[in-house]
Design a protein around this motif. Structure first.
Motif, PDB file in Angstrom:
ATOM      1  N   PRO A 142       0.824  -1.199   0.000  1.00 49.78           N
ATOM      2  CA  PRO A 142       0.000   0.000   0.000  1.00 49.78           C
ATOM      3  C   PRO A 142       0.865   1.258   0.000  1.00 49.78           C
ATOM      4  CG  PRO A 142      -0.312  -1.276   2.013  1.00 49.78           C
ATOM      5  CD  PRO A 142       0.550  -2.077   1.122  1.00 49.78           C
ATOM      6  N   PRO A 143       0.499   2.240  -0.805  1.00 50.84           N
ATOM      7  CA  PRO A 143       1.306   3.449  -0.884  1.00 50.84           C
ATOM      8  C   PRO A 143       1.213   4.245   0.409  1.00 50.84           C
ATOM      9  CG  PRO A 143      -0.690   3.702  -2.163  1.00 50.84           C
ATOM     10  CD  PRO A 143      -0.702   2.316  -1.642  1.00 50.84           C
ATOM     11  N   LYS A 144       2.345   4.583   0.961  1.00 49.24           N
ATOM     12  CA  LYS A 144       2.342   5.345   2.215  1.00 49.24           C
ATOM     13  C   LYS A 144       2.536   6.822   1.944  1.00 49.24           C
ATOM     14  CE  LYS A 144       2.156   2.111   5.487  1.00 49.24           C
ATOM     15  NZ  LYS A 144       0.792   1.644   5.475  1.00 49.24           N
ATOM     16  N   SER A 145       3.497   7.120   1.105  1.00 45.11           N
ATOM     17  CA  SER A 145       3.700   8.519   0.783  1.00 45.11           C
ATOM     18  C   SER A 145       4.116   8.645  -0.668  1.00 45.11           C
ATOM     19  CB  SER A 145       4.778   9.114   1.683  1.00 45.11           C
ATOM     20  OG  SER A 145       5.952   8.366   1.509  1.00 45.11           O
ATOM     21  N   LEU A 146       3.951   9.851  -1.179  1.00 42.62           N
ATOM     22  CA  LEU A 146       4.178  10.073  -2.598  1.00 42.62           C
ATOM     23  C   LEU A 146       5.660  10.015  -2.940  1.00 42.62           C
ATOM     24  CD1 LEU A 146       2.158  10.451  -4.717  1.00 42.62           C
ATOM     25  CD2 LEU A 146       2.245  12.905  -4.382  1.00 42.62           C
ATOM     26  N   TYR A 147       6.468  10.550  -2.035  1.00 42.58           N
ATOM     27  CA  TYR A 147       7.906  10.584  -2.283  1.00 42.58           C
ATOM     28  C   TYR A 147       8.634   9.807  -1.187  1.00 42.58           C
ATOM     29  CZ  TYR A 147       7.031  14.282  -5.629  1.00 42.58           C
ATOM     30  OH  TYR A 147       6.607  14.986  -6.706  1.00 42.58           O
ATOM     31  N   ILE A 148       9.708   9.147  -1.537  1.00 40.67           N
ATOM     32  CA  ILE A 148      10.508   8.509  -0.505  1.00 40.67           C
ATOM     33  C   ILE A 148      11.977   8.880  -0.701  1.00 40.67           C
ATOM     34  CG2 ILE A 148       9.068   6.525   0.052  1.00 40.67           C
ATOM     35  CD1 ILE A 148      10.722   4.914  -1.934  1.00 40.67           C
ATOM     36  N   GLU A 149      12.721   8.736   0.393  1.00 38.34           N
ATOM     37  CA  GLU A 149      14.135   9.052   0.312  1.00 38.34           C
ATOM     38  C   GLU A 149      14.894   7.768   0.000  1.00 38.34           C
ATOM     39  OE1 GLU A 149      15.439  11.079   3.760  1.00 38.34           O
ATOM     40  OE2 GLU A 149      17.346  11.641   2.836  1.00 38.34           O
ATOM     41  N   VAL A 150      15.743   7.829  -1.014  1.00 37.07           N
ATOM     42  CA  VAL A 150      16.464   6.624  -1.381  1.00 37.07           C
ATOM     43  C   VAL A 150      17.962   6.883  -1.455  1.00 37.07           C
ATOM     44  CG1 VAL A 150      14.644   5.434  -2.620  1.00 37.07           C
ATOM     45  CG2 VAL A 150      16.016   7.139  -3.799  1.00 37.07           C
ATOM     46  N   LEU A 151      18.696   5.798  -1.228  1.00 34.62           N
ATOM     47  CA  LEU A 151      20.150   5.851  -1.339  1.00 34.62           C
ATOM     48  C   LEU A 151      20.535   5.042  -2.565  1.00 34.62           C
ATOM     49  CD1 LEU A 151      22.893   6.520   0.176  1.00 34.62           C
ATOM     50  CD2 LEU A 151      22.748   4.192   1.030  1.00 34.62           C
ATOM     51  N   CYS A 152      21.413   5.605  -3.371  1.00 33.46           N
ATOM     52  CA  CYS A 152      21.813   4.883  -4.564  1.00 33.46           C
ATOM     53  C   CYS A 152      22.981   3.948  -4.231  1.00 33.46           C
ATOM     54  CB  CYS A 152      22.232   5.887  -5.623  1.00 33.46           C
ATOM     55  SG  CYS A 152      22.417   5.129  -7.199  1.00 33.46           S
ATOM     56  N   VAL A 153      22.840   2.685  -4.581  1.00 39.28           N
ATOM     57  CA  VAL A 153      23.855   1.705  -4.177  1.00 39.28           C
ATOM     58  C   VAL A 153      24.915   1.507  -5.258  1.00 39.28           C
ATOM     59  CG1 VAL A 153      24.175  -0.590  -3.209  1.00 39.28           C
ATOM     60  CG2 VAL A 153      22.022   0.564  -2.893  1.00 39.28           C
ATOM     61  N   THR A 154      24.506   1.649  -6.521  1.00 38.84           N
ATOM     62  CA  THR A 154      25.485   1.469  -7.600  1.00 38.84           C
ATOM     63  C   THR A 154      25.491   2.695  -8.517  1.00 38.84           C
ATOM     64  OG1 THR A 154      23.742   0.350  -8.790  1.00 38.84           O
ATOM     65  CG2 THR A 154      25.422  -1.039  -7.778  1.00 38.84           C
ATOM     66  N   ASP A 155      26.491   2.768  -9.350  1.00 40.51           N
ATOM     67  CA  ASP A 155      26.504   3.817 -10.371  1.00 40.51           C
ATOM     68  C   ASP A 155      25.541   3.424 -11.473  1.00 40.51           C
ATOM     69  OD1 ASP A 155      28.317   5.872  -9.596  1.00 40.51           O
ATOM     70  OD2 ASP A 155      29.923   4.386  -9.757  1.00 40.51           O
ATOM     71  N   ARG A 187      13.728  -2.823  -6.318  1.00 45.89           N
ATOM     72  CA  ARG A 187      13.701  -4.284  -6.425  1.00 45.89           C
ATOM     73  C   ARG A 187      14.932  -4.803  -7.160  1.00 45.89           C
ATOM     74  NH1 ARG A 187       8.714  -5.730  -9.222  1.00 45.89           N
ATOM     75  NH2 ARG A 187       7.788  -3.754  -8.610  1.00 45.89           N
ATOM     76  N   GLN A 188      15.427  -4.032  -8.127  1.00 44.94           N
ATOM     77  CA  GLN A 188      16.621  -4.475  -8.839  1.00 44.94           C
ATOM     78  C   GLN A 188      17.882  -4.253  -8.022  1.00 44.94           C
ATOM     79  OE1 GLN A 188      16.496  -2.250 -12.447  1.00 44.94           O
ATOM     80  NE2 GLN A 188      14.824  -3.472 -13.305  1.00 44.94           N
ATOM     81  N   GLY A 189      17.745  -3.575  -6.893  1.00 41.65           N
ATOM     82  CA  GLY A 189      18.899  -3.380  -6.029  1.00 41.65           C
ATOM     83  C   GLY A 189      19.741  -2.176  -6.399  1.00 41.65           C
ATOM     84  N   VAL A 190      19.210  -1.301  -7.262  1.00 44.17           N
ATOM     85  CA  VAL A 190      19.968  -0.108  -7.614  1.00 44.17           C
ATOM     86  C   VAL A 190      19.823   0.928  -6.502  1.00 44.17           C
ATOM     87  CG1 VAL A 190      20.238   1.760  -9.271  1.00 44.17           C
ATOM     88  CG2 VAL A 190      19.654  -0.531 -10.067  1.00 44.17           C
ATOM     89  N   LEU A 191      18.596   1.041  -6.006  1.00 44.26           N
ATOM     90  CA  LEU A 191      18.336   2.011  -4.945  1.00 44.26           C
ATOM     91  C   LEU A 191      17.978   1.281  -3.652  1.00 44.26           C
ATOM     92  CD1 LEU A 191      16.004   4.456  -6.872  1.00 44.26           C
ATOM     93  CD2 LEU A 191      18.407   4.781  -6.396  1.00 44.26           C
ATOM     94  N   LYS A 192      18.157   1.982  -2.555  1.00 42.90           N
ATOM     95  CA  LYS A 192      17.767   1.423  -1.279  1.00 42.90           C
ATOM     96  C   LYS A 192      16.958   2.472  -0.549  1.00 42.90           C
ATOM     97  CE  LYS A 192      20.367  -0.425   2.305  1.00 42.90           C
ATOM     98  NZ  LYS A 192      21.724  -0.727   2.787  1.00 42.90           N
ATOM     99  N   GLN A 193      15.850   2.040   0.030  1.00 41.06           N
ATOM    100  CA  GLN A 193      15.028   3.026   0.717  1.00 41.06           C
ATOM    101  C   GLN A 193      15.612   3.341   2.088  1.00 41.06           C
ATOM    102  OE1 GLN A 193      10.919   1.989   1.009  1.00 41.06           O
ATOM    103  NE2 GLN A 193      10.384   3.913   2.008  1.00 41.06           N
ATOM    104  N   ILE A 194      15.672   4.638   2.402  1.00 41.13           N
ATOM    105  CA  ILE A 194      16.167   5.022   3.717  1.00 41.13           C
ATOM    106  C   ILE A 194      14.965   5.250   4.608  1.00 41.13           C
ATOM    107  CG2 ILE A 194      17.561   6.650   5.007  1.00 41.13           C
ATOM    108  CD1 ILE A 194      18.828   7.426   2.319  1.00 41.13           C
ATOM    109  N   ILE A 195      14.885   4.515   5.684  1.00 44.67           N
ATOM    110  CA  ILE A 195      13.731   4.686   6.563  1.00 44.67           C
ATOM    111  C   ILE A 195      14.157   5.412   7.840  1.00 44.67           C
ATOM    112  CG2 ILE A 195      11.750   3.552   7.623  1.00 44.67           C
ATOM    113  CD1 ILE A 195      12.790   1.035   5.909  1.00 44.67           C
TER     114      ILE A 195
END
Lengths: 195, 216
Positions: A142-155, A187-195
Motif C-alpha cells: 500500500p502506498p504510504k507517501s508520494l515521495y521517498i528518500e532513497v540511497l543509490c547503491v550502484t553507479d 527491487r533491482q537493487g539499484v536504490l535502497k530506501q532510507i527509513i
C-alpha cells in the motif's frame, strides 16, 4: 526402508521455507530409481503368485510406498512452483543468474511459461477501454507517501522521470523521488530506501 | 476517502466516481476475506481505470508545485493499489484452486453466470496446462508405468467453506439456515440491518455474492 529418501528431500526443502534451494536432481533420480526397483519387484511377485495369495500383502505395501513416493515428489515440485511464482513477482520476467542456477531446466521453462501467461493476462486488462494493460507487479505494498528518500547503491547513470526531469544516479548519492518510479529500481537493487 | 478527492473526474455521469469506488472497495474487501473466488466486477474496474486516466490528464494540467496535484496523485495511487491488489487477490485464488475453479466455471459459463472474466479464465486454463506439462516432464514421465497418470482430482485444492468470517448485514435478512453438521437440528437465524456477526462462510456465501452482506 522404502520412502526414506523422499522424506529427506521434503525435510530439506522445508528447512528453508522462505527461500528456494538448489533443485535436488541427484536425490530425485535416486527416488525414481527406487520406484523402478519396487515396481519391478511387484511385477515379479504379482506374476508369480496368481494362485498363491501369500505375497499379496508385500505387493500392497510396496504399492503404497510407490504411491507415497509419487505423492511426495509432486508435493516437492508443487511447493517449489509456488516459490518460483514469488520470484516472478519479485524479480520480474528476468531472473538474476544466481537465482536462475537454483532451478532445473524444466522449472525454468515453467517459469518462462508462467511469466508469459501472467504478462498476457496483464496486457489484457482494460483492453476494452483502450488501456495498454496494468502491471500488477507494481503497487505490491500500500502506498504510504508520494515521495521517498532513497540511497543509490550502484553507479546507475541517468534516470528520466515521468515529468521529464533527468537525474543522475551516482553511488552513495541520496535522492528524494516519487515512490512509483523507484519501486522497480529498488527491487533491482539499484536504490535502497532510507527509513 | 471523500467526494472532494474525486471531484475532478465526475462531471456528467449518473453513477459517480465515488459510488464506483465504493463498490470496488467493497468488492475488494469481500474478495480478500472470502475463502472462494467471487463473481468478477470487471465493469467497475474498467470504469475506474477510465476515471484514473481522466484524472491523470487533469492533474498533468496543474502546475507541478500545486498542492492539489500532490493530494490527487496520492489519491490516485491509493485507488490504483486497490485495483491491483483486487486483481492480484483473484489471481492468487485462481492459481491456488485452479482445478476446482476451472471445472466449476465451465458449468457456470454454460449457464451464463460466469465468475471469471474471459482473460482470467484463459489464464487459469493456461496455468493448469503449464503445471501439467512441468510435472510430466520432471517426474511423471520417468516413474514406472502405472504411476504416470496426472490425476487432476488428486491435485485439486478446494477452498474451505467451513471457515468462519466476520460480516455486516447491509439489509435485514430472515431465515438463514445454519446446518448442524453433527446432529440434524438445523438452526434458523435472522440478522438485522447493520448488525455484525461471526458466521460460517457456507450458509452466507450467496448473500456475499448478491451484496446483501459485507465481509469485514
Amino acid at each position: 526402508m522404502f520412502g526414506e529418501k523422499v522424506i529427506e528431500l521434503l525435510k530439506e526443502a522445508e528447512r528453508n521455507s522462505d527461500t528456494i534451494d538448489l533443485y535436488n536432481d541427484e536425490k530425485i533420480r535416486q527416488i525414481i530409481q527406487e520406484m523402478h526397483i519396487l515396481f519391478k519387484m511387484n511385477m515379479d511377485d504379482a506374476n508369480a503368485t496368481t494362485e498363491n495369495k501369500s505375497l499379496w500383502t508385500t505387493v500392497q505395501v510396496r504399492h503404497s510406498a510407490l504411491e507415497r513416493n509419487k505423492r511426495c515428489l509432486l508435493a516437492y515440485l508443487y511447493n517449489r512452483m509456488n516459490k518460483i511464482k514469488t520470484l516472478r513477482w519479485e524479480f520480474g520476467s528476468v531472473l538474476p543468474p544466481d537465482v536462475r542456477e537454483l532451478l532445473s531446466d524444466s522449472e525454468y521453462e515453467w517459469f518462462s511459461k508462467y511469466s508469459t501467461n501472467l504478462a498476457s493476462y496483464m496486457r489484457s486488462l482494460g483492453e476494452d477501454i483502450g488501456y495498454s494493460g496494468i502491471d500488477l507487479t507494481e503497487n505490491l505494498r500500500p502506498p504510504k507517501s508520494l515521495y521517498i528518500e532513497v540511497l543509490c547503491v550502484t553507479d546507475y547513470g541517468k534516470l528520466e522521470l515521468e515529468d521529464g526531469d533527468v537525474i543522475m544516479l551516482k553511488k552513495n548519492s541520496r535522492h528524494y523521488l516519487p515512490t512509483e518510479e523507484c519501486q522497480t529500481l529498488i527491487r533491482q537493487g539499484v536504490l535502497k530506501q532510507i527509513i | 476517502m471523500d467526494a472532494e478527492d474525486i471531484e475532478l473526474s465526475d462531471d456528467e455521469e449518473e453513477i459517480t466516481a465515488e459510488s464506483v469506488l465504493k463498490t470496488l472497495q467493497n468488492a475488494w474487501q469481500n474478495e480478500r476475506l472470502a475463502p472462494e473466488i467471487l463473481p468478477h466486477h470487471n465493469d467497475m474496474v474498467e470504469c475506474m481505470l477510465g476515471q484514473i486516466q481522466h484524472m491523470e490528464r487533469n492533474i498533468n494540467k496543474l502546475p507541478k508545485t500545486d498542492l492539489r496535484s500532490c493530494i490527487h496523485k496520492m489519491e490516485l495511487n491509493r485507488i490504483k493499489y486497490i485495483i491491483c491488489n483486487y486483481l492480484k487477490t483473484r489471481l492468487g485464488k485462481i492459481e491456488k484452486y485452479c482445478i476446482a475453479i476451472v471445472n466449476e466455471e465451465k458449468q457456470r459459463i454454460e449457464a451464463g453466470t460466469n465468475y471469471l472474466t474471459p482473460s482470467e479464465f484463459r489464464y487459469a486454463q493456461e496455468y493448469i496446462t503449464n503445471m501439467e506439462s512441468h510435472l510430466k516432464n520432471t517426474i511423471l514421465n520417468h516413474v514406472p508405468g502405472n504411476m504416470q497418470s496426472f490425476e487432476l482430482n488428486k491435485m485439486a485444492i478446494y477452498p474451505n467453506f467451513y471457515c468462519h468470517v466476520f460480516l455486516k448485514a447491509n439489509e435485514t435478512i430472515n431465515g438463514i439456515i445454519l446446518e448442524d453438521l453433527l446432529g440434524d437440528q438445523d438452526e434458523e437465524i435472522d440478522i438485522e440491518e447493520d448488525s455484525q456477526h461471526i458466521l460460517q462462510y457456507k450458509p452466507i456465501a450467496d448473500l456475499v455474492k448478491n451484496g446483501k452482506v459485507q465481509l469485514v
